[in-house]
Design an enzyme around this catalytic site. Sequence first.
Site, PDB file in Angstrom:
ATOM      1  N   ASP A   1       0.881  -1.175   0.000  1.00  0.00           N
ATOM      2  CA  ASP A   1       0.000   0.000   0.000  1.00  0.00           C
ATOM      3  C   ASP A   1       0.912   1.216   0.000  1.00  0.00           C
ATOM      4  O   ASP A   1       2.131   1.109   0.196  1.00  0.00           O
ATOM      5  CB  ASP A   1      -0.895  -0.008   1.259  1.00  0.00           C
ATOM      6  CG  ASP A   1      -1.814   1.219   1.325  1.00  0.00           C
ATOM      7  OD1 ASP A   1      -2.348   1.621   0.279  1.00  0.00           O
ATOM      8  OD2 ASP A   1      -1.991   1.780   2.420  1.00  0.00           O
ATOM      9  N   SER A   2       0.294   2.382  -0.167  1.00  0.00           N
ATOM     10  CA  SER A   2       1.077   3.616  -0.107  1.00  0.00           C
ATOM     11  C   SER A   2       1.496   3.929   1.332  1.00  0.00           C
ATOM     12  O   SER A   2       2.396   4.727   1.541  1.00  0.00           O
ATOM     13  CB  SER A   2       0.223   4.774  -0.622  1.00  0.00           C
ATOM     14  OG  SER A   2      -0.917   4.896   0.207  1.00  0.00           O
TER      15      SER A   2
ATOM     16  N   CYS B   1      -4.159  -1.562  -1.920  1.00  0.00           N
ATOM     17  CA  CYS B   1      -4.336  -0.130  -2.127  1.00  0.00           C
ATOM     18  C   CYS B   1      -5.293   0.014  -3.305  1.00  0.00           C
ATOM     19  O   CYS B   1      -4.987  -0.437  -4.415  1.00  0.00           O
ATOM     20  CB  CYS B   1      -2.980   0.491  -2.459  1.00  0.00           C
ATOM     21  SG  CYS B   1      -3.055   2.232  -2.917  1.00  0.00           S
TER      22      CYS B   1
ATOM     23  N   GLU C   1      -3.194   9.109   8.091  1.00  0.00           N
ATOM     24  CA  GLU C   1      -1.741   8.966   8.261  1.00  0.00           C
ATOM     25  C   GLU C   1      -1.241   9.858   9.406  1.00  0.00           C
ATOM     26  O   GLU C   1      -0.218   9.577  10.024  1.00  0.00           O
ATOM     27  CB  GLU C   1      -0.994   9.313   6.955  1.00  0.00           C
ATOM     28  CG  GLU C   1      -1.288   8.376   5.782  1.00  0.00           C
ATOM     29  CD  GLU C   1      -0.508   7.056   5.816  1.00  0.00           C
ATOM     30  OE1 GLU C   1       0.445   6.940   6.601  1.00  0.00           O
ATOM     31  OE2 GLU C   1      -0.886   6.145   5.049  1.00  0.00           O
TER      32      GLU C   1
ATOM     33  N   CYS D   1     -11.047   2.442  -0.033  1.00  0.00           N
ATOM     34  CA  CYS D   1      -9.676   2.852   0.288  1.00  0.00           C
ATOM     35  C   CYS D   1      -9.329   2.111   1.568  1.00  0.00           C
ATOM     36  O   CYS D   1     -10.125   2.103   2.518  1.00  0.00           O
ATOM     37  CB  CYS D   1      -9.601   4.361   0.509  1.00  0.00           C
ATOM     38  SG  CYS D   1      -7.984   4.903   1.132  1.00  0.00           S
TER      39      CYS D   1
ATOM     40  N   HIS E   1      -7.390   2.772   3.840  1.00  0.00           N
ATOM     41  CA  HIS E   1      -7.218   3.606   5.042  1.00  0.00           C
ATOM     42  C   HIS E   1      -8.553   3.793   5.777  1.00  0.00           C
ATOM     43  O   HIS E   1      -8.569   4.095   6.967  1.00  0.00           O
ATOM     44  CB  HIS E   1      -6.703   5.002   4.672  1.00  0.00           C
ATOM     45  CG  HIS E   1      -5.235   5.057   4.350  1.00  0.00           C
ATOM     46  ND1 HIS E   1      -4.684   4.457   3.253  1.00  0.00           N
ATOM     47  CD2 HIS E   1      -4.205   5.657   5.013  1.00  0.00           C
ATOM     48  CE1 HIS E   1      -3.384   4.699   3.237  1.00  0.00           C
ATOM     49  NE2 HIS E   1      -3.060   5.418   4.293  1.00  0.00           N
TER      50      HIS E   1
END
Length: 262
Positions: free
Chosen positions: A6-7, A69, A148, A180, A182
Amino acid sequence: MIGIFDSGVGGMTVARAIEQCCPGFPLVYLGDLARSPYGSKSPAMITEYSRRNTEFLLKQGAKLIVIACNSAASTASPFLRSHYHQSIIDVIHPAVTKAAAVSRRGRIGIIGTRATINSGLYEQRLHAVRPDCKVHSQACPLLVPLVEEGWLERRETKMIVKKYLHPLRDKQIDTLILGCTHYPLLKKTIAPRIGRKVDIIDSSVEVALHLKSILDTDADLRAELYRPETPSRFFVSDMPSPVHALAATIFGRPVLLEQTDV
Ligand code: DGL
């Protein structure tokens, strides 16, 4: 090992779900925090980052890649699938299958990064499996940086989530895809703001269940990946200060993070 990228920390929600569904299958995780967020980058850039991430995971011994992701899955998966012979699975197909199956009135909302929403892949796939459904998409570019940063329960985050969800509430969706990885970290904030009657589909959980069904049916792959004695490893390409706390929140324990160049 099962390679997952993932990022940033979002893919850890996928890693955690896989760990719970598939015990004994070691993971090698890469969070490309040095280049996060991906969702506001061009498809060409996301594809190049995804290629580098895949190369890294293969060098670490990954035999199967999970694109954890949505931004990468919606832009780079055709490239990755055509360039690597290893099995590559992504977060989009399992979430689409689940949403199409559970939606009562076929009114499905998707929230994701700009890259994911602009790709139109969720709509395309949803219409392919359920042609009668009405799909409403909403890009939420501010949510990944908030996660994040560890701002999971802040008042500002709640206000922004409410603003993003408003158009989907107006459309009276009955199912919402968290497009997503996240966003599962914001589920407690999202659920009351979209309405308790809306089913929330978490792409992290769905991809873990999908992987489990693959491992249950493919004995060769299972034998190749089942290594209960091998520990999982977690790499990040940068180590900003909130990352340790977020990883611990996701896994429910401290996680050893190793920094690497990609
Ligand atoms: N977790 C990634 C996703 O599922 C976040 C993308 C980003 O870095 O913008 O899309």
